[in-house]
Design an enzyme around this catalytic site. Sequence first.
Site, PDB file in Angstrom:
ATOM      1  N   ASP A  49      59.225  65.373  68.985  1.00 45.47           N
ATOM      2  CA  ASP A  49      59.754  66.505  69.751  1.00 45.47           C
ATOM      3  C   ASP A  49      60.966  67.093  69.024  1.00 45.47           C
ATOM      4  OD1 ASP A  49      60.434  68.285  71.705  1.00 45.47           O
ATOM      5  OD2 ASP A  49      60.342  66.833  73.350  1.00 45.47           O
ATOM      6  N   ASP A  50      60.796  68.293  68.470  1.00 47.89           N
ATOM      7  CA  ASP A  50      61.890  68.969  67.752  1.00 47.89           C
ATOM      8  C   ASP A  50      62.241  68.314  66.431  1.00 47.89           C
ATOM      9  OD1 ASP A  50      62.006  70.554  70.000  1.00 47.89           O
ATOM     10  OD2 ASP A  50      64.100  70.135  70.478  1.00 47.89           O
ATOM     11  N   LYS A  97      55.794  62.386  76.478  1.00 50.87           N
ATOM     12  CA  LYS A  97      56.165  63.591  77.208  1.00 50.87           C
ATOM     13  C   LYS A  97      54.946  64.496  77.392  1.00 50.87           C
ATOM     14  CE  LYS A  97      58.343  67.853  75.678  1.00 50.87           C
ATOM     15  NZ  LYS A  97      59.526  68.510  75.114  1.00 50.87           N
ATOM     16  N   SER A 156      60.873  67.628  79.223  1.00 52.04           N
ATOM     17  CA  SER A 156      61.798  67.171  78.185  1.00 52.04           C
ATOM     18  C   SER A 156      62.834  66.213  78.745  1.00 52.04           C
ATOM     19  CB  SER A 156      62.518  68.364  77.545  1.00 52.04           C
ATOM     20  OG  SER A 156      61.605  69.152  76.839  1.00 52.04           O
ATOM     21  N   ASP A 212      56.328  69.133  67.411  1.00 49.76           N
ATOM     22  CA  ASP A 212      55.876  70.263  68.232  1.00 49.76           C
ATOM     23  C   ASP A 212      56.486  71.599  67.820  1.00 49.76           C
ATOM     24  OD1 ASP A 212      58.405  69.634  69.123  1.00 49.76           O
ATOM     25  OD2 ASP A 212      57.943  69.880  71.249  1.00 49.76           O
ATOM     26  N   ASN A 213      57.571  71.549  67.079  1.00 53.19           N
ATOM     27  CA  ASN A 213      58.184  72.782  66.563  1.00 53.19           C
ATOM     28  C   ASN A 213      59.279  72.374  65.589  1.00 53.19           C
ATOM     29  OD1 ASN A 213      59.172  72.910  69.898  1.00 53.19           O
ATOM     30  ND2 ASN A 213      60.670  72.357  68.330  1.00 53.19           N
ATOM     31  N   HIS A 241      64.373  64.985  70.398  1.00 51.37           N
ATOM     32  CA  HIS A 241      64.944  65.988  71.301  1.00 51.37           C
ATOM     33  C   HIS A 241      66.263  65.439  71.861  1.00 51.37           C
ATOM     34  CE1 HIS A 241      65.310  68.841  74.602  1.00 51.37           C
ATOM     35  NE2 HIS A 241      64.222  69.477  74.211  1.00 51.37           N
ATOM     36  N   HIS A 270      54.973  67.929  79.541  1.00 51.91           N
ATOM     37  CA  HIS A 270      55.576  69.268  79.457  1.00 51.91           C
ATOM     38  C   HIS A 270      54.564  70.408  79.501  1.00 51.91           C
ATOM     39  CE1 HIS A 270      59.553  71.355  78.186  1.00 51.91           C
ATOM     40  NE2 HIS A 270      59.128  71.680  79.389  1.00 51.91           N
ATOM     41  N   CYS A 307      58.339  74.117  72.688  1.00 59.39           N
ATOM     42  CA  CYS A 307      57.503  72.973  73.023  1.00 59.39           C
ATOM     43  C   CYS A 307      56.258  73.288  73.850  1.00 59.39           C
ATOM     44  CB  CYS A 307      58.368  71.958  73.745  1.00 59.39           C
ATOM     45  SG  CYS A 307      57.464  70.640  74.498  1.00 59.39           S
TER      46      CYS A 307
END
Lengths: 442, 442
Positions: free
Chosen positions: B36-37, B129, B155, B264-265, B212, B131, B76
Amino acid sequence: MSLSRRDMIAAGAALAALPAAARAVRPPNIILIVADDLGWGDLGCYGSPFIRTPHLDRLANAGVRMTDFYASANVCTPSRAGMLTGRYPIRTGLAHEVITVKDRHGLPLSEVTIAEALKPGYATMLAGKWHLGHAAPHWPPMVHGFDAFAGIPYSNDMRPLSFFRSRADGTLAEEPVVQERLTDQFFDAGIDFIRASAARPFFLMLTPSAPHIPLRPGKAFAGRSDAGSYGDVVEELDAAVGRLVAALKGAGLERDTLILFTSDNGPWFEGSAGPAQGRKGGAGWDGGYLVPLIASWPGTLRPRVTDAIAMNIDLLPTLCTLAGAPLPPVTLDGRDLSGVWRRGAASPHEQLILFNNERVAALRTPRWKFVGRSYYRSYNVPLAAIGYPLLFDVTRDPGETINLAARQPEVMADLSARFIAARDSFEPLGLRQVPDFLPSAS
Amino acid sequence: MSLSRRDMIAAGAALAALPAAARAVRPPNIILIVADDLGWGDLGCYGSPFIRTPHLDRLANAGVRMTDFYASANVCTPSRAGMLTGRYPIRTGLAHEVITVKDRHGLPLSEVTIAEALKPGYATMLAGKWHLGHAAPHWPPMVHGFDAFAGIPYSNDMRPLSFFRSRADGTLAEEPVVQERLTDQFFDAGIDFIRASAARPFFLMLTPSAPHIPLRPGKAFAGRSDAGSYGDVVEELDAAVGRLVAALKGAGLERDTLILFTSDNGPWFEGSAGPAQGRKGGAGWDGGYLVPLIASWPGTLRPRVTDAIAMNIDLLPTLCTLAGAPLPPVTLDGRDLSGVWRRGAASPHEQLILFNNERVAALRTPRWKFVGRSYYRSYNVPLAAIGYPLLFDVTRDPGETINLAARQPEVMADLSARFIAARDSFEPLGLRQVPDFLPSAS
């Protein structure tokens, strides 16, 4: 007030104030070249793999190249206000965004510019973009200490755009703008000024509009670079610098002249911020503020690369020192860099403050960078206020990728306190408050 | 509708659809790990100078590492919607920002997820997660094809946050969240699932909340890395991947299992986008979208680094192919990457579309990047609409610094037309329009 300050700096005072060693020689001519929106990484000597800048590289290799030199704002108007006055731009009332065509304000006449500070010893000219107000009484640059002006009132993407040239009587003649010829026009005017200024020291501030958009290279450069129109106009700018240096040599002034080259802020949608992240207008990150600084003075400054932290507000006190001119009687934030340039001395700054509009966005010390404010999408995020301040060891991590806030509590305590002190000290000077918007968590 | 799709993919259909060569062997187990991130540049195998990720590096060195792999969104929720469905997120109704605690929508039940597409052949679990909506009827992940779930609804910076664990009857047991234990909890649940899934092929989607914010490394990792709390949690994540691989080996499943790792990004306020500029949420620039993609399948995929352009929407069709499962009867934007992974084939894509919320922000082709939309300060700037579209040769200029729009009129004509076509085709699908604000020129 401008006049009264000039009166204070009476004719004899400047020379009387010269240090003994400097008094023996004529103060140097000074040429300060300020590119518009040029990135830290867009010169050969700063590592550009795409853009060829042999003339600037030659100046850098023979002189001083600073790696950690900051503009005093991440956009044009405040950065130039800071550079010209030696003060954080918020003191000048010009911290907020840039002056637009419809605005009626400008650099206050009470401010003392480099040109005024060097008077009466120096002949002075501004050739290029002004962008510090174009409505009376703030305009033209001649009301701020420049004997002559040849250039444009604001950015080359603002309309209507005219080229103004000062007459001997202080009035302005207006000429239409041909974008493709602007760089040559600015430099031609500067070269004419140099040739006409043999009698006494001169200060030429050359502020080309390149490489601000629109990117309109002259015929000889269109398509010539390996880096698109942006590369073309930077290479054209470099060639113009080459012409300027040749004219100096031709006039026998090369060793009597300090040439400085910098930019007013980081790159916008094109151009490279080098290893830094962020760009023009982006709060806090180095990429909006870090710019090249080359100082060339053959015979006086020896080749040197320095990572001393410095900012364009340092130019006024440094140039006053080198010219033997007294500092203006105002609160200065800039410091004298002559020791850094001459002897490789340490930075005279314990810290530099980076502003975003009227807000304190970040602090830089020789080792650390504290980021307290940034943008996320359309949100102006007060990172320090929402419990997520960022601390980077920029000597090791120039891209500002690894937050050491949790790992360095003592450094954080120190820098947080400094950040709050800077906020409390400076933000009340702001003309207006910009509201905060918190991003929704994601 | 989800049920009717599941009915369509009847028990026998999946195996009947297997290509002859694949039918002979049991389809692979699939483990899809989504950080995540996490930034492109934050793994050792992607060049991080600060963060040690030996386990992920080992998977990358023994398998396929993709250098030009994109998330399907720069935030996300839409990125995960795209990844799970094989479709540009705008088709799913989840293109806009991320789902917040108060939102009542989620991934439509009409969408077919990877978990559903692999049914009935596969046992499926989501550990981590979600989301993609946490209000009925969109929640929990079991209504989208996952037999089991152990994780958090959104998140880890959203409140209130609970850890949910599915019971055999499909209901959820709720546990309080201890941030420092989340990574271990997710991976423990995944490892338990692996050990319980010997009977038939399994699909484990492991979606840790790391890195994250808030960054809360477990005790064993707090302060251990050389890269702050961010480095700690990434190294903790890497160690958890190591535990997972060891568990796979222990179960004798290593050569029967495809492990995928991605994010995810791009990185948010910390983390490195590698040579790319921009970050999570920043429209258009590669830094918001480019993520790692590691594919490891010992004995099947040979070591390979590929710059084939690809996107997380490709995972659904690729995994269907490798599993011998039929593609769901929906409009897919993703393409089968199995040839890229197995043989180093060229990308199956002529282009990839990068969205910012409901807007088309950029196009990527194997060589070129067209940026039509970006942020400047608080403005969402439609660069293409204001006559300043950007064209970068990303094979040579991954930092997107040199705009070749004026230099490549034929490429620009082609990509401009594609950009307009993408806009006209996709933007009407958007749920709501975000107004444009033009920046004042500066």
